[in-house]
Each structure stands twice: as C-alpha cells, then as structure tokens.
Write a protein that holds these residues in place. Structure first.
Motif, PDB file in Angstrom:
ATOM      1  N   ARG A 285       0.843  -1.201   0.000  1.00  0.00           N
ATOM      2  CA  ARG A 285       0.000   0.000   0.000  1.00  0.00           C
ATOM      3  C   ARG A 285       0.871   1.242   0.000  1.00  0.00           C
ATOM      4  NH1 ARG A 285      -4.535  -0.490   4.491  1.00  0.00           N
ATOM      5  NH2 ARG A 285      -5.679   0.880   3.107  1.00  0.00           N
ATOM      6  N   ALA A 286       0.404   2.250  -0.697  1.00  0.00           N
ATOM      7  CA  ALA A 286       1.131   3.522  -0.750  1.00  0.00           C
ATOM      8  C   ALA A 286       0.942   4.280   0.562  1.00  0.00           C
ATOM      9  CB  ALA A 286       0.628   4.362  -1.914  1.00  0.00           C
ATOM     10  N   GLN A 287       1.994   4.931   0.986  1.00  0.00           N
ATOM     11  CA  GLN A 287       1.936   5.762   2.191  1.00  0.00           C
ATOM     12  C   GLN A 287       0.941   6.895   1.976  1.00  0.00           C
ATOM     13  OE1 GLN A 287       5.796   6.982   3.500  1.00  0.00           O
ATOM     14  NE2 GLN A 287       5.022   8.544   4.879  1.00  0.00           N
ATOM     15  N   ARG A 288       0.103   7.128   2.979  1.00  0.00           N
ATOM     16  CA  ARG A 288      -0.870   8.209   2.890  1.00  0.00           C
ATOM     17  C   ARG A 288      -0.308   9.435   3.607  1.00  0.00           C
ATOM     18  NH1 ARG A 288      -4.782   6.045   0.250  1.00  0.00           N
ATOM     19  NH2 ARG A 288      -5.775   4.091   0.791  1.00  0.00           N
ATOM     20  N   ARG A 289      -0.474  10.585   2.948  1.00  0.00           N
ATOM     21  CA  ARG A 289       0.001  11.847   3.508  1.00  0.00           C
ATOM     22  C   ARG A 289      -1.082  12.903   3.345  1.00  0.00           C
ATOM     23  NH1 ARG A 289       4.404  10.296   0.247  1.00  0.00           N
ATOM     24  NH2 ARG A 289       6.192   9.674   1.489  1.00  0.00           N
ATOM     25  N   ALA A 290      -0.939  13.960   4.116  1.00  0.00           N
ATOM     26  CA  ALA A 290      -1.787  15.131   3.922  1.00  0.00           C
ATOM     27  C   ALA A 290      -1.470  15.709   2.544  1.00  0.00           C
ATOM     28  CB  ALA A 290      -1.505  16.163   5.008  1.00  0.00           C
TER      29      ALA A 290
ATOM     30  N   ARG B 229       5.535   2.228  -2.309  1.00  0.00           N
ATOM     31  CA  ARG B 229       5.259   2.186  -0.859  1.00  0.00           C
ATOM     32  C   ARG B 229       5.409   3.570  -0.239  1.00  0.00           C
ATOM     33  NH1 ARG B 229       8.992   2.008   2.882  1.00  0.00           N
ATOM     34  NH2 ARG B 229      10.593   1.173   1.500  1.00  0.00           N
ATOM     35  N   LEU B 230       6.421   4.310  -0.660  1.00  0.00           N
ATOM     36  CA  LEU B 230       6.663   5.650  -0.128  1.00  0.00           C
ATOM     37  C   LEU B 230       5.819   6.714  -0.812  1.00  0.00           C
ATOM     38  CD1 LEU B 230      10.532   5.410   0.148  1.00  0.00           C
ATOM     39  CD2 LEU B 230       8.913   5.578   2.065  1.00  0.00           C
ATOM     40  N   ASN B 231       5.087   6.333  -1.859  1.00  0.00           N
ATOM     41  CA  ASN B 231       4.217   7.242  -2.605  1.00  0.00           C
ATOM     42  C   ASN B 231       5.019   8.414  -3.174  1.00  0.00           C
ATOM     43  OD1 ASN B 231       1.882   8.172  -3.745  1.00  0.00           O
ATOM     44  ND2 ASN B 231       0.911   8.799  -1.830  1.00  0.00           N
ATOM     45  N   VAL B 232       6.109   8.059  -3.862  1.00  0.00           N
ATOM     46  CA  VAL B 232       7.000   9.055  -4.464  1.00  0.00           C
ATOM     47  C   VAL B 232       6.842   8.994  -5.981  1.00  0.00           C
ATOM     48  CG1 VAL B 232       9.387   9.818  -4.754  1.00  0.00           C
ATOM     49  CG2 VAL B 232       8.648   8.844  -2.568  1.00  0.00           C
ATOM     50  N   PRO B 233       6.227  10.015  -6.579  1.00  0.00           N
ATOM     51  CA  PRO B 233       6.104  10.028  -8.040  1.00  0.00           C
ATOM     52  C   PRO B 233       7.474  10.357  -8.646  1.00  0.00           C
ATOM     53  CG  PRO B 233       5.244  12.066  -7.134  1.00  0.00           C
ATOM     54  CD  PRO B 233       5.635  11.203  -5.960  1.00  0.00           C
ATOM     55  N   MET B 234       7.860   9.584  -9.645  1.00  0.00           N
ATOM     56  CA  MET B 234       9.192   9.790 -10.208  1.00  0.00           C
ATOM     57  C   MET B 234       9.198   9.448 -11.690  1.00  0.00           C
ATOM     58  SD  MET B 234      12.825   8.241  -8.923  1.00  0.00           S
ATOM     59  CE  MET B 234      12.474   8.802  -7.267  1.00  0.00           C
ATOM     60  N   THR B 235      10.034  10.152 -12.420  1.00  0.00           N
ATOM     61  CA  THR B 235      10.239   9.852 -13.832  1.00  0.00           C
ATOM     62  C   THR B 235      11.061   8.580 -13.950  1.00  0.00           C
ATOM     63  OG1 THR B 235      10.226  12.197 -14.359  1.00  0.00           O
ATOM     64  CG2 THR B 235      11.190  10.727 -15.996  1.00  0.00           C
ATOM     65  N   LEU B 236      10.564   7.634 -14.746  1.00  0.00           N
ATOM     66  CA  LEU B 236      11.266   6.378 -14.984  1.00  0.00           C
ATOM     67  C   LEU B 236      11.801   6.365 -16.408  1.00  0.00           C
ATOM     68  CD1 LEU B 236       8.693   3.873 -13.433  1.00  0.00           C
ATOM     69  CD2 LEU B 236      10.658   4.939 -12.314  1.00  0.00           C
ATOM     70  N   HIS B 237      13.028   5.897 -16.571  1.00  0.00           N
ATOM     71  CA  HIS B 237      13.639   5.761 -17.889  1.00  0.00           C
ATOM     72  C   HIS B 237      14.004   4.299 -18.087  1.00  0.00           C
ATOM     73  CE1 HIS B 237      14.077  10.113 -18.230  1.00  0.00           C
ATOM     74  NE2 HIS B 237      14.554  10.108 -16.999  1.00  0.00           N
ATOM     75  N   ASP B 238      13.399   3.641 -19.076  1.00  0.00           N
ATOM     76  CA  ASP B 238      13.720   2.247 -19.384  1.00  0.00           C
ATOM     77  C   ASP B 238      14.880   2.251 -20.380  1.00  0.00           C
ATOM     78  OD1 ASP B 238      13.877  -0.420 -20.188  1.00  0.00           O
ATOM     79  OD2 ASP B 238      11.717  -0.712 -19.999  1.00  0.00           O
TER      80      ASP B 238
END
Length: 124
Positions: free
Chosen positions: A24-29, A63-72
């Motif tokens: 589950r993704a971490q929930r934040r304000a 899990r940390l709910n960190v949106p990030m750019t992914l490069h394959d």
C-alpha cells in the motif's frame, strides 16, 4: 534462444508478482504529498522493466508514494546514453539526483531504497 525466452518469461513473472503483491502507498496530507512531489521532481530512475532489482526499487517508490520519472534504458537509447555519460556505466537501477547544480548517480537497489526512505519516509 531458449535462454532468452526463459529470461523474458521469468521477467514477466516477476512483474506480475509485483502487480499482485504491491504494498500500500503511504498516505500523507495533501500539502505533504505536494512537498514530496516537488522534491521528487529532481529525481529520476534509470531501470529495466523486468529487472528484479528495479522491481524492488519501484516497489519502494510505490510504498513511499513518491512520483518519479522512470527511464527504461533497454527501450530508450537516449536514456541509455545519458546513463552512460552521467553515471559512467550502464547498470540499473540507478537513481539520478539533481540538486541545484550538483548531479549524483546512485547505483544499487539497497542504497537507492535507503536514500528514498531517509528522504521521504518521515514526511507525513
């Protein structure tokens, strides 16, 4: 040819296993999540889609709910060249950290996950 088929099949099983058992993704304000998104805008992950260490790292991002750019780097030749030029080797996963004028390339899934936990884990 048989080994390549086995490797591809195993990779797809790893990806499927991740999809079925993702934490589950971490929930934040909302304001805390906006802060995470702003800080993560300076990060990008160079990876292969079915690499087990990359899957492990992407699970931590989720899990940390960190949106990030992914490069394959397997499918994107330009990303592969950026990884080689910046990090010095084509090895994944690799986290590119761009802070101000400083650019760092962090290899190894455990080191990347420790960095992400330290930077984003306590933001509530």
């Amino acid at each position: 040819m048989l080994m390549k088929a086995l490797r591809v099949g195993l990779g797809q099983l790893i990806v499927l296993g991740d999809a079925l058992s993702r934490p589950r993704a971490q929930r934040r304000a909302p304001e805390a999540q906006a802060r995470v998104a702003a800080e993560a805008a300076h990060l990008s992950l160079y990876q292969f889609h079915a690499c087990p260490f990359c899957v492990k790292t992407r699970r931590a991002l989720h899990r940390l709910n960190v949106p990030m750019t992914l490069h394959d780097v397997k499918k994107d030749a330009a990303a592969r060249e950026r990884l080689l030029a910046g990090g010095g080797k084509v090895k994944v996963p690799c986290l590119h950290i761009q802070d101000n004028d400083e650019s760092r390339w962090l290899y190894e899934s455990n080191a990347i996950i420790a960095y992400l936990d330290q930077r984003f884990g306590s933001i509530a």
